[in-house]
Design a protein around this motif. Structure first.
Motif, PDB file in Angstrom:
ATOM      1  N   GLU A 254       0.791  -1.156  -0.048  1.00 26.58           N
ATOM      2  CA  GLU A 254      -0.014   0.135   0.014  1.00 26.58           C
ATOM      3  C   GLU A 254       0.773   1.235  -0.129  1.00 26.58           C
ATOM      4  N   THR A 255       0.442   2.131  -0.838  1.00 23.96           N
ATOM      5  CA  THR A 255       1.235   3.716  -0.551  1.00 23.96           C
ATOM      6  C   THR A 255       0.361   4.447   0.191  1.00 23.96           C
ATOM      7  N   ILE A 256       0.854   4.653   1.164  1.00 22.84           N
ATOM      8  CA  ILE A 256       0.046   5.547   2.320  1.00 22.84           C
ATOM      9  C   ILE A 256       0.700   6.731   2.551  1.00 22.84           C
ATOM     10  N   GLY A 257       0.101   7.910   1.838  1.00 22.70           N
ATOM     11  CA  GLY A 257       0.938   9.475   1.604  1.00 22.70           C
ATOM     12  C   GLY A 257       2.046   8.977   0.793  1.00 22.70           C
ATOM     13  N   SER A 258       3.347   9.346   1.342  1.00 20.69           N
ATOM     14  CA  SER A 258       4.455   9.141   0.210  1.00 20.69           C
ATOM     15  C   SER A 258       5.237   7.647   0.560  1.00 20.69           C
TER      16      SER A 258
END
Length: 201
Positions: free
Chosen positions: A67-71
């Motif tokens: 998962e890409t959470i924020g950066s």
């Protein structure tokens, strides 16, 4: 698994249940002809299924997503019971991982559905192998280093096999919870213990 149940990842628009989803995991019960879509986190548009495994009775599914959470990228390991009304998947473990889409990763679920083995990146070309007991919630780091792309686990979760590169040579290791020794490795086709003596399996 038992040969009667099949899991796979799909991006087919006629199967996805949410317009924000980019993919889904599907459980197909061959005997009953029943298709079940496994709910993935739909509030995060950017994710990729990295690995999945099913228990022998198909009552427990373990899977991991990047998962890409924020950066930042995170490897998230989930457990779900697709044949019951168990609600949302259970987040078992989360690993911060830089660009995890480009890293090696593997996951194996014991046949009884009670133990997971996970190999995940900790830095460039370095990986850590963890055993997670879903009953006791115990997490054990088994090894780390330049691990191979494939790990396997026994039906009860007591034995984990994996490969590791040492001095440019790939060797097969066996971790056994029932033996009071460190992981053994394969030398010229012979499985040995830490002293180099043959190990009976």
């Amino acid at each position: 698994d038992n040969g009667r149940d099949l899991i796979y990842e799909t991006s087919a628009s006629n199967i996805l249940q949410d317009e924000n989803s980019v993919s889904a995991i599907v459980l197909y019960q061959r005997v009953l002809g029943v298709t079940t879509v496994i709910p993935l986190p739909v509030n995060r548009v950017s994710y990729q299924v990295m690995g999945m495994d099913l228990s022998f009775n198909a009552n427990t599914l373990a899977y991991a997503i990047c998962e890409t959470i924020g950066s930042e990228d995170h490897l998230q390991v989930y457990v779900h019971q697709p044949k019951s009304d168990a609600g949302e998947p259970w987040l078992v473990q989360s690993y911060p991982a830089e660009v995890c889409h480009e890293q090696k990763f593997d996951l194996a679920l014991a046949g009884n559905g009670e133990v997971i083995a996970v190999s995940y990146p900790i830095e460039s070309q370095q990986y850590q192998l963890m055993r997670i007991d879903l009953t006791t919630h115990t997490r054990t780091i088994l090894d780390e280093g330049n691990l191979g792309e494939k790990i396997d686990i026994s039906a009860t979760g007591e034995v984990v096999t994996y490969s590791k590169e040492i001095d440019g040579t790939s060797q097969i290791f066996i971790w056994d919870a029932t033996r009071p020794i460190t992981a053994s490795h394969n030398i010229i086709g012979r499985v040995t213990d830490e002293t180099g003596h043959p190990l009976a399996l």
